[in-house]
Design a protein around this motif. Sequence first.
Motif, PDB file in Angstrom:
ATOM      1  N   ILE A 165      45.443  40.355 -36.105  1.00 14.05           N
ATOM      2  CA  ILE A 165      43.997  40.516 -35.923  1.00 14.05           C
ATOM      3  C   ILE A 165      43.658  40.110 -34.493  1.00 14.05           C
ATOM      4  N   GLY A 166      42.950  40.965 -33.779  1.00 12.13           N
ATOM      5  CA  GLY A 166      42.529  40.613 -32.417  1.00 12.13           C
ATOM      6  C   GLY A 166      43.269  41.427 -31.389  1.00 12.13           C
ATOM      7  N   GLY A 167      43.963  40.747 -30.480  1.00  9.84           N
ATOM      8  CA  GLY A 167      44.635  41.458 -29.403  1.00  9.84           C
ATOM      9  C   GLY A 167      43.804  41.387 -28.132  1.00  9.84           C
ATOM     10  N   GLU A 168      44.444  41.741 -27.047  1.00  9.37           N
ATOM     11  CA  GLU A 168      43.847  41.507 -25.739  1.00  9.37           C
ATOM     12  C   GLU A 168      42.571  42.304 -25.531  1.00  9.37           C
ATOM     13  N   THR A 169      42.510  43.500 -26.094  1.00 12.71           N
ATOM     14  CA  THR A 169      41.332  44.345 -25.820  1.00 12.71           C
ATOM     15  C   THR A 169      40.339  44.293 -26.985  1.00 12.71           C
ATOM     16  N   ALA A 170      40.537  43.339 -27.896  1.00 11.06           N
ATOM     17  CA  ALA A 170      39.704  43.392 -29.116  1.00 11.06           C
ATOM     18  C   ALA A 170      38.252  43.038 -28.811  1.00 11.06           C
ATOM     19  N   TRP A 171      37.404  43.671 -29.598  1.00  7.96           N
ATOM     20  CA  TRP A 171      36.022  43.210 -29.705  1.00  7.96           C
ATOM     21  C   TRP A 171      36.016  42.298 -30.923  1.00  7.96           C
ATOM     22  N   GLU A 172      36.100  40.981 -30.673  1.00  7.32           N
ATOM     23  CA  GLU A 172      36.282  40.069 -31.813  1.00  7.32           C
ATOM     24  C   GLU A 172      35.158  39.030 -31.805  1.00  7.32           C
ATOM     25  N   TYR A 173      34.440  39.013 -32.885  1.00  9.86           N
ATOM     26  CA  TYR A 173      33.372  38.014 -32.941  1.00  9.86           C
ATOM     27  C   TYR A 173      32.981  37.749 -34.379  1.00  9.86           C
ATOM     28  N   LEU A 174      33.102  36.497 -34.773  1.00 14.73           N
ATOM     29  CA  LEU A 174      32.646  36.105 -36.113  1.00 14.73           C
ATOM     30  C   LEU A 174      31.359  35.315 -35.924  1.00 14.73           C
ATOM     31  N   SER A 175      30.281  35.744 -36.562  1.00 13.78           N
ATOM     32  CA  SER A 175      29.000  35.081 -36.274  1.00 13.78           C
ATOM     33  C   SER A 175      28.455  34.311 -37.468  1.00 13.78           C
ATOM     34  N   SER A 176      29.189  34.346 -38.594  1.00  9.03           N
ATOM     35  CA  SER A 176      28.693  33.572 -39.744  1.00  9.03           C
ATOM     36  C   SER A 176      29.832  33.320 -40.722  1.00  9.03           C
ATOM     37  N   GLU A 177      29.620  32.319 -41.577  1.00  4.85           N
ATOM     38  CA  GLU A 177      30.585  32.047 -42.653  1.00  4.85           C
ATOM     39  C   GLU A 177      30.697  33.263 -43.552  1.00  4.85           C
ATOM     40  N   LEU A 178      29.575  33.871 -43.873  1.00  5.66           N
ATOM     41  CA  LEU A 178      29.568  35.020 -44.791  1.00  5.66           C
ATOM     42  C   LEU A 178      30.417  36.143 -44.221  1.00  5.66           C
ATOM     43  N   PHE A 198      46.713  35.783 -36.116  1.00  4.30           N
ATOM     44  CA  PHE A 198      45.453  35.697 -35.368  1.00  4.30           C
ATOM     45  C   PHE A 198      45.759  35.620 -33.882  1.00  4.30           C
ATOM     46  N   ASP A 199      45.597  36.763 -33.215  1.00  2.27           N
ATOM     47  CA  ASP A 199      45.773  36.830 -31.769  1.00  2.27           C
ATOM     48  C   ASP A 199      44.392  36.934 -31.134  1.00  2.27           C
ATOM     49  N   ILE A 200      43.660  35.814 -31.215  1.00  2.00           N
ATOM     50  CA  ILE A 200      42.261  35.803 -30.788  1.00  2.00           C
ATOM     51  C   ILE A 200      42.225  35.364 -29.326  1.00  2.00           C
ATOM     52  N   GLU A 201      41.779  36.254 -28.460  1.00  3.89           N
ATOM     53  CA  GLU A 201      41.909  35.971 -27.027  1.00  3.89           C
ATOM     54  C   GLU A 201      40.577  35.747 -26.333  1.00  3.89           C
ATOM     55  N   HIS A 202      39.456  35.965 -27.039  1.00  3.58           N
ATOM     56  CA  HIS A 202      38.155  35.649 -26.428  1.00  3.58           C
ATOM     57  C   HIS A 202      37.068  35.618 -27.488  1.00  3.58           C
ATOM     58  N   ASP A 203      35.863  35.409 -27.076  1.00  2.19           N
ATOM     59  CA  ASP A 203      34.664  35.447 -27.930  1.00  2.19           C
ATOM     60  C   ASP A 203      34.482  34.247 -28.836  1.00  2.19           C
ATOM     61  N   GLY A 204      35.165  33.158 -28.580  1.00  2.00           N
ATOM     62  CA  GLY A 204      34.789  31.933 -29.278  1.00  2.00           C
ATOM     63  C   GLY A 204      35.447  31.734 -30.611  1.00  2.00           C
ATOM     64  N   GLY A 205      35.709  30.466 -30.950  1.00  2.00           N
ATOM     65  CA  GLY A 205      36.593  30.178 -32.072  1.00  2.00           C
ATOM     66  C   GLY A 205      35.911  29.773 -33.348  1.00  2.00           C
ATOM     67  N   ALA A 206      34.682  30.133 -33.543  1.00  3.03           N
ATOM     68  CA  ALA A 206      34.008  29.658 -34.764  1.00  3.03           C
ATOM     69  C   ALA A 206      34.434  30.488 -35.962  1.00  3.03           C
ATOM     70  N   PHE A 207      34.442  29.895 -37.098  1.00  8.21           N
ATOM     71  CA  PHE A 207      34.597  30.568 -38.396  1.00  8.21           C
ATOM     72  C   PHE A 207      35.996  31.082 -38.715  1.00  8.21           C
ATOM     73  N   TYR A 208      36.962  30.918 -37.794  1.00  8.23           N
ATOM     74  CA  TYR A 208      38.306  31.377 -38.136  1.00  8.23           C
ATOM     75  C   TYR A 208      38.927  30.495 -39.210  1.00  8.23           C
ATOM     76  N   ALA A 209      38.580  29.199 -39.196  1.00  6.10           N
ATOM     77  CA  ALA A 209      39.085  28.320 -40.264  1.00  6.10           C
ATOM     78  C   ALA A 209      38.563  28.794 -41.618  1.00  6.10           C
ATOM     79  N   THR A 210      37.315  29.206 -41.641  1.00  2.00           N
ATOM     80  CA  THR A 210      36.732  29.714 -42.903  1.00  2.00           C
ATOM     81  C   THR A 210      37.483  30.951 -43.376  1.00  2.00           C
ATOM     82  N   MET A 211      37.772  31.828 -42.410  1.00  2.00           N
ATOM     83  CA  MET A 211      38.461  33.090 -42.744  1.00  2.00           C
ATOM     84  C   MET A 211      39.864  32.799 -43.279  1.00  2.00           C
ATOM     85  N   ILE A 212      40.557  31.886 -42.603  1.00  2.00           N
ATOM     86  CA  ILE A 212      41.937  31.569 -42.992  1.00  2.00           C
ATOM     87  C   ILE A 212      41.955  30.833 -44.332  1.00  2.00           C
ATOM     88  N   ASN A 213      41.032  29.915 -44.543  1.00  2.00           N
ATOM     89  CA  ASN A 213      40.973  29.224 -45.837  1.00  2.00           C
ATOM     90  C   ASN A 213      40.676  30.206 -46.972  1.00  2.00           C
TER      91      ASN A 213
END
Length: 304
Positions: free
Chosen positions: A87-100, A138-153
């Motif tokens: 999930i992600g990658g260098e050119t990804a548009w990756e952004y999680l903005s909520s727990e939901l 999870f190859d998350i390379e930008h856009d902030g690290g919020a909510f990934y713990a929620t996703m992984i859990n």
Amino acid sequence: TNLAIYWGQGPNQQRLSHFCEETSLDIINLGFINIFPEAVGKWPGSNFGNQCDGNVYPGSELLSGCHQIWEDIPVCKEKGKTIMLSIGGETAWEYLSSELQAVWFADFLWYSFGPQNEAYTDTYPRPFQTNSVDGFDFDIEHDGGAFYATMINRLRSHFAEYPDQTFYISGAPQCQIPDTQLSNAISNSFFDFIWVQFYNTAGCSARDFVEGTGSFNFGNWVDVIKASSNPEAKLFVGLPAAEAAANVGYYLTPTEVAPLVETYMELYPKQFGGIMLWEATYSENNLSPDGLTYAESMKEILYN
Ligand SMILES: CNC(=O)NC(=N)Nc1ccccc1
């Protein structure tokens, strides 16, 4: 120890089964789910380079025609490969903005790419058909690290529904500590493998080890792992598989890699998980004088 490699973004790359013939490869990360759902109920998008026929599911950027991938995953599994969806990658548009949204994304990935579940086949697509991946990277390379713990859990709660099967979570942080994108997730959710990109970031890279700058920070990453949700997680040395696979100056020849691996495998035998390579096609085209791919050269170093 294991050799992990990314596949899916290589120039004019061969199909997955071609790489599954290579005995040196243990874990293959399929890259990428590169577009995140923009809202709950929306679908993500994917990019596997030249491997799909260009069709997408209606109203989404999720590729639908990846017959080479769903044909090849069983071949890879019967050869004992672990297949991760990245999930992600260098050119990804990756952004999680909520727990939901994080929970929705985890559920979408699980029901679409995890074990086939008849109850959900009319709600979720099956891009790899009846194949299940062995886990999520999870190859998350930008856009902030919020909510990934929620996703992984959330993903782990799904894993627990299949107690007789093993599923994995991995991450590919950059080598600077703390990694902006994944440090929160590493602290608050359970990773099996962490393959640090010891390239493309000055001041902590494998190149620093060779230059003797003292700033190569594998040892500090061991401390991060020990303080994380899974102190037993395996830590991999991430490396570019050819000069052209990374920014200038970060590539190490096999001769330069050998002392690094010997040193850190010796210092941290419990945590040292192996080597991760970016990426398969670059490795294939980077042959040593005696005709080994870069991955094969790495495997020799791991086993000598
Ligand atoms: C695990 N992810 C990566 O290794 N990504 C990656 N190598 N991106 C990239 C950055 C700069 C040049 C080429 C590729």
